[in-house]
Design an enzyme around this catalytic site. Structure first.
Site, PDB file in Angstrom:
ATOM      1  N   GLU A  81      26.020  18.137  22.282  1.00  0.00           N
ATOM      2  CA  GLU A  81      26.391  17.516  20.888  1.00  0.00           C
ATOM      3  C   GLU A  81      26.155  15.988  21.096  1.00  0.00           C
ATOM      4  O   GLU A  81      26.160  15.406  22.063  1.00  0.00           O
ATOM      5  CB  GLU A  81      27.810  17.780  20.701  1.00  0.00           C
ATOM      6  CG  GLU A  81      27.981  19.212  20.572  1.00  0.00           C
ATOM      7  CD  GLU A  81      29.386  19.710  20.087  1.00  0.00           C
ATOM      8  OE1 GLU A  81      29.815  20.611  19.314  1.00  0.00           O
ATOM      9  OE2 GLU A  81      30.333  18.713  20.659  1.00  0.00           O
ATOM     10  N   CYS A  95      26.797   8.278  19.762  1.00  0.00           N
ATOM     11  CA  CYS A  95      27.155   8.838  21.190  1.00  0.00           C
ATOM     12  C   CYS A  95      26.339  10.007  21.605  1.00  0.00           C
ATOM     13  O   CYS A  95      26.370  11.013  21.041  1.00  0.00           O
ATOM     14  CB  CYS A  95      28.525   9.237  20.856  1.00  0.00           C
ATOM     15  SG  CYS A  95      29.503   9.845  22.231  1.00  0.00           S
ATOM     16  N   CYS A 102      29.217  19.712  31.773  1.00  0.00           N
ATOM     17  CA  CYS A 102      29.379  18.539  32.869  1.00  0.00           C
ATOM     18  C   CYS A 102      30.011  19.135  34.119  1.00  0.00           C
ATOM     19  O   CYS A 102      30.902  20.195  34.064  1.00  0.00           O
ATOM     20  CB  CYS A 102      30.537  17.614  32.307  1.00  0.00           C
ATOM     21  SG  CYS A 102      30.646  16.298  33.396  1.00  0.00           S
ATOM     22  N   CYS A 106      37.503  16.494  34.727  1.00  0.00           N
ATOM     23  CA  CYS A 106      38.570  16.060  34.525  1.00  0.00           C
ATOM     24  C   CYS A 106      39.391  16.669  33.648  1.00  0.00           C
ATOM     25  O   CYS A 106      38.961  17.300  32.914  1.00  0.00           O
ATOM     26  CB  CYS A 106      38.010  14.744  33.905  1.00  0.00           C
ATOM     27  SG  CYS A 106      36.972  13.694  34.661  1.00  0.00           S
ATOM     28  N   CYS A 109      39.500  16.554  29.653  1.00  0.00           N
ATOM     29  CA  CYS A 109      38.160  16.506  29.045  1.00  0.00           C
ATOM     30  C   CYS A 109      37.873  17.704  28.581  1.00  0.00           C
ATOM     31  O   CYS A 109      37.901  18.600  29.364  1.00  0.00           O
ATOM     32  CB  CYS A 109      37.399  15.606  29.454  1.00  0.00           C
ATOM     33  SG  CYS A 109      35.642  15.637  28.723  1.00  0.00           S
ATOM     34  N   GLU A 148      27.879  13.412  32.910  1.00  0.00           N
ATOM     35  CA  GLU A 148      28.167  12.367  33.745  1.00  0.00           C
ATOM     36  C   GLU A 148      26.908  11.461  33.727  1.00  0.00           C
ATOM     37  O   GLU A 148      26.073  12.053  34.458  1.00  0.00           O
ATOM     38  CB  GLU A 148      28.734  12.610  34.961  1.00  0.00           C
ATOM     39  CG  GLU A 148      28.853  11.565  35.882  1.00  0.00           C
ATOM     40  CD  GLU A 148      29.368  10.064  35.442  1.00  0.00           C
ATOM     41  OE1 GLU A 148      30.321  10.062  34.740  1.00  0.00           O
ATOM     42  OE2 GLU A 148      28.743   9.104  35.683  1.00  0.00           O
ATOM     43  N   SER A 176      28.746   5.013  30.398  1.00  0.00           N
ATOM     44  CA  SER A 176      30.022   5.113  30.772  1.00  0.00           C
ATOM     45  C   SER A 176      30.122   6.198  31.786  1.00  0.00           C
ATOM     46  O   SER A 176      29.182   7.046  31.941  1.00  0.00           O
ATOM     47  CB  SER A 176      31.011   5.607  29.567  1.00  0.00           C
ATOM     48  OG  SER A 176      32.190   5.960  30.126  1.00  0.00           O
ATOM     49  N   SER A 200      35.312   5.080  33.458  1.00  0.00           N
ATOM     50  CA  SER A 200      36.549   5.714  32.988  1.00  0.00           C
ATOM     51  C   SER A 200      37.481   5.580  34.028  1.00  0.00           C
ATOM     52  O   SER A 200      37.401   6.261  35.210  1.00  0.00           O
ATOM     53  CB  SER A 200      36.063   7.030  32.767  1.00  0.00           C
ATOM     54  OG  SER A 200      35.381   7.055  31.416  1.00  0.00           O
ATOM     55  N   LEU A 201      38.531   4.855  33.777  1.00  0.00           N
ATOM     56  CA  LEU A 201      39.421   4.680  34.920  1.00  0.00           C
ATOM     57  C   LEU A 201      40.679   5.652  34.788  1.00  0.00           C
ATOM     58  O   LEU A 201      41.010   6.541  35.603  1.00  0.00           O
ATOM     59  CB  LEU A 201      40.090   3.256  34.790  1.00  0.00           C
ATOM     60  CG  LEU A 201      40.781   2.875  36.012  1.00  0.00           C
ATOM     61  CD1 LEU A 201      40.224   2.826  37.371  1.00  0.00           C
ATOM     62  CD2 LEU A 201      41.427   1.453  35.970  1.00  0.00           C
ATOM     63  N   ASN A 276      42.897  12.403  22.449  1.00  0.00           N
ATOM     64  CA  ASN A 276      42.305  13.535  21.488  1.00  0.00           C
ATOM     65  C   ASN A 276      42.906  14.929  21.993  1.00  0.00           C
ATOM     66  O   ASN A 276      42.477  15.155  23.351  1.00  0.00           O
ATOM     67  CB  ASN A 276      40.976  13.319  21.222  1.00  0.00           C
ATOM     68  CG  ASN A 276      40.829  12.028  20.673  1.00  0.00           C
ATOM     69  OD1 ASN A 276      41.149  11.548  19.653  1.00  0.00           O
ATOM     70  ND2 ASN A 276      39.648  11.122  21.195  1.00  0.00           N
ATOM     71  N   CYS A 317      36.332  11.754  21.350  1.00  0.00           N
ATOM     72  CA  CYS A 317      36.197  11.609  22.833  1.00  0.00           C
ATOM     73  C   CYS A 317      36.695  12.514  23.653  1.00  0.00           C
ATOM     74  O   CYS A 317      38.114  13.077  23.321  1.00  0.00           O
ATOM     75  CB  CYS A 317      36.665  10.283  23.592  1.00  0.00           C
ATOM     76  SG  CYS A 317      36.439   8.678  22.746  1.00  0.00           S
TER      77      CYS A 317
HETATM   78  N1  SAH Z   1      31.584  11.121  32.131  1.00  0.00           N
HETATM   79  C1  SAH Z   1      31.262   9.879  31.353  1.00  0.00           C
HETATM   80  C2  SAH Z   1      30.713   9.818  30.251  1.00  0.00           C
HETATM   81  C3  SAH Z   1      31.447  10.663  29.243  1.00  0.00           C
HETATM   82  S1  SAH Z   1      32.447   9.126  28.351  1.00  0.00           S
HETATM   83  C4  SAH Z   1      32.571   9.300  31.795  1.00  0.00           C
HETATM   84  O1  SAH Z   1      33.578   9.959  31.610  1.00  0.00           O
HETATM   85  O2  SAH Z   1      32.799   7.989  31.523  1.00  0.00           O
HETATM   86  C5  SAH Z   1      33.795   9.915  27.354  1.00  0.00           C
HETATM   87  C6  SAH Z   1      35.076   9.258  27.512  1.00  0.00           C
HETATM   88  O3  SAH Z   1      35.901   9.836  26.808  1.00  0.00           O
HETATM   89  C7  SAH Z   1      35.295   8.973  29.086  1.00  0.00           C
HETATM   90  O4  SAH Z   1      36.161   7.847  28.957  1.00  0.00           O
HETATM   91  C8  SAH Z   1      36.516  10.252  29.055  1.00  0.00           C
HETATM   92  O5  SAH Z   1      37.270   9.823  30.064  1.00  0.00           O
HETATM   93  C9  SAH Z   1      36.858  10.069  27.623  1.00  0.00           C
HETATM   94  N2  SAH Z   1      37.920  11.217  27.139  1.00  0.00           N
HETATM   95  C10 SAH Z   1      37.777  12.456  27.863  1.00  0.00           C
HETATM   96  N3  SAH Z   1      38.384  13.289  27.187  1.00  0.00           N
HETATM   97  C11 SAH Z   1      39.281  12.668  26.413  1.00  0.00           C
HETATM   98  C12 SAH Z   1      40.349  13.023  25.485  1.00  0.00           C
HETATM   99  N4  SAH Z   1      40.780  14.276  25.511  1.00  0.00           N
HETATM  100  N5  SAH Z   1      40.908  11.980  24.730  1.00  0.00           N
HETATM  101  C13 SAH Z   1      40.297  10.760  24.420  1.00  0.00           C
HETATM  102  N6  SAH Z   1      39.245  10.349  25.688  1.00  0.00           N
HETATM  103  C14 SAH Z   1      38.789  11.350  26.308  1.00  0.00           C
END
Ligand code: SAH
Length: 324
Positions: A81, A95, A102, A106, A109, A148, A176, A200-201, A276, A317
Site C-alpha cells: 500500500e 508514504c 514486513c 513490532c 504495527c 523496513e 524511517s 522509530s524509537l 492508531n 501509521c
Molecule cells: N519499518 C520502518 C518504516 C515504517 S515507518 C520503521 O518502523 O521506522 C512507520 C511508522 O509508524 C513507524 O515509526 C512505526 O513505528 C509507526 N507505527 C507503527 N504502528 C503504529 C500505530 N499503530 N500507530 C501509530 N504509529 C505506528
C-alpha cells in the site's frame, strides 16, 4: 516502470531515449502514447513489451481528510500500500512501502501481522510515487509504509535518488528505520545526499523497547543511537525520532524524563505519534500526550505531535495491512 526493461527494448536506439521515456514518466505521463518525442513505432514496441507500471492498482480509498490510500499488487500478486497525504498548507506527501509485508514483528504495527513476501524493487517503489504524481504534483516522500527500508537498502536508495526527477528533493525525502544496523551504517557511510533520517524509537530503554520491538534484542539502543549520532556529526543534520504513545506502556512522566536523559536535544528531534488502533493497545489520551510533551519541553526539547491522517480508511501509521 521498469526502466531496465525499457532500455533493453530501446537497445537499438540512441542512449538518451531511455532518459526521455523516464522524464515523461517522472513528470506524470499516463502512457507511452503521450511521449511525442519518441517515435510512434517505439511507443508501440514499449506499449507491447513493458507494462507502464510494475504495479497493478487493486483498490483506492479516500479519507474524509483528503488522504488517499492505494492498494497495489506486484506482478505475482503480493500486496502493498501507498498513501497520499494532502495538508492544508499545500504539502503533498506520499508514504511508500519498501517491502510487501514486513519480517519484523513490532507489537503495535499492523504490517508485522501480515505475511512477509519480499523486498520491492526500485521500480516498484517509484511506481507508488508515480501513481500519485499522475493525479497531482507531489513534494515530499516518506519511506514509512510497509516494510523496513534498511532491509532493502539498495532498492530504497536507488529509488530515493530518482525522486528529484519526480519533484521531490532529498531534503524532502525521509527514510524511517527501526534501527536495522547493517543498513543504517551503510546509509551513514554511503548516502551523502541530504536525505532525512527518522528513527522509530518508541521506548527510552532496552527492556521496554525489546518488549514492543523484538528487533531491539538484535540491535540494542546504544549501538543504534551511536549510529544516529555519527550521522549528525558527519552531516550536521538532525535525526527525527518517532515515539508512538501507548497508554500505560511508554507514556508516563518517568518515561519522558528517561527519554530526555537518553537523547541529545541538538541531535534528535522528537515527534510524538498518537497510536492508531491496530487492536493491540490503547492509545494515550490527548491530555497524557500533552503532559508528556510538556515534560520534554521542560527538559529543553521541542517535540511535535504528529497529525493523524487517514484513520477512517486504515491508512494511518501502523495500519497498513493489506489482505492478499
Ligand atoms: N519499518 C520502518 C518504516 C515504517 S515507518 C520503521 O518502523 O521506522 C512507520 C511508522 O509508524 C513507524 O515509526 C512505526 O513505528 C509507526 N507505527 C507503527 N504502528 C503504529 C500505530 N499503530 N500507530 C501509530 N504509529 C505506528
Amino acid at each position: 516502470m521498469d526502466l531496465q526493461r525499457v532500455s533493453e527494448v530501446l537497445a537499438g536506439e540512441p542512449a538518451y531515449r531511455t532518459r526521455q521515456v523516464w522524464e515523461w514518466t517522472a513528470r506524470g505521463a499516463t502512457s507511452y502514447e503521450e511521449m511525442t518525442n519518441v517515435s510512434a513505432e517505439t511507443r508501440v514496441a514499449l506499449t507491447e513489451q513493458v507494462p507502464f507500471s510494475t504495479l497493478e492498482l487493486m483498490h483506492e480509498a479516500v479519507s474524509s481528510d483528503g488522504t488517499i490510500k492505494a492498494l497495489f499488487h506486484t506482478h505475482e500478486g503480493h500486496p502493498l500500500e501507498a498513501v497520499l497525504m494532502r495538508f492544508r498548507d499545500g504539502r503533498r506527501s506520499v508514504c511508500v512501502s519498501s517491502q510487501s509485508g514486513c519480517p519484523l514483528t513490532c507489537t503495535f504495527c499492523a504490517t508485522g501481522q501480515m505475511q512477509f513476501r519480499r523486498n520491492l524493487t526500485e521500480w516498484e517503489i517509484l511506481d507508488q510515487a508515480l501513481h500519485f504524481r499522475r493525479k497531482e504534483p507531489i513534494d515530499h516522500v516518506v519511506f514509512m509504509g510497509m516494510g523496513e527500508p534498511m532491509l532493502n537498502f539498495d532498492s530504497v536508495i536507488a529509488a530515493a535518488r530518482r525522486l528529484p526527477d519526480v519533484g521531490v528533493t532529498p531534503r524532502r525525502t525521509t527514510i524511517s528505520t527501526v534501527g536495522w544496523l547493517p543498513g543504517l551504517t551503510r546509509f551513514v557511510d554511503e548516502v551523502t545526499e541530504p536525505i532525512r533520517l527518522a528513527l522509530s524509537l518508541h521506548a527510552p530503554a532496552d527492556a521496554l523497547r525489546s518488549e514492543i520491538m523484538p528487533v531491539n534484542d538484535r540491535f540494542p539502543l546504544e549501538a543504534v543511537l551511536a549510529e544516529c549520532v555519527r550521522y549528525y556529526e558527519l552531516y550536521r543534520r538532525q535525526v527525527f525520532v518517532e515515539y508512538v504513545m501507548l497508554d500505560g506502556i511508554n507514556d508516563s512522566l518517568a518515561h519522558a524524563r528517561e527519554l530526555a536523559a537518553l537523547l541529545d536535544r541538538q541531535i534528535f528531534k522528537l515527534n510524538l505519534i498518537p497510536y492508531n488502533p491496530t487492536g493491540m493497545y490503547d492509545g494515550s489520551s490527548r491530555e497524557r500526550i500533552q503532559d508528556f510533551k510538556d515534560a520534554l519541553h521542560r527538559a529543553g526539547f521541542s517535540p511535535t505531535v504528529r497529525l493523524t491522517r487517514g484513520r477512517d480508511i486504515a491508512a494511518a501509521c501502523g495500519q497498513l495491512a493489506a489482505t492478499a
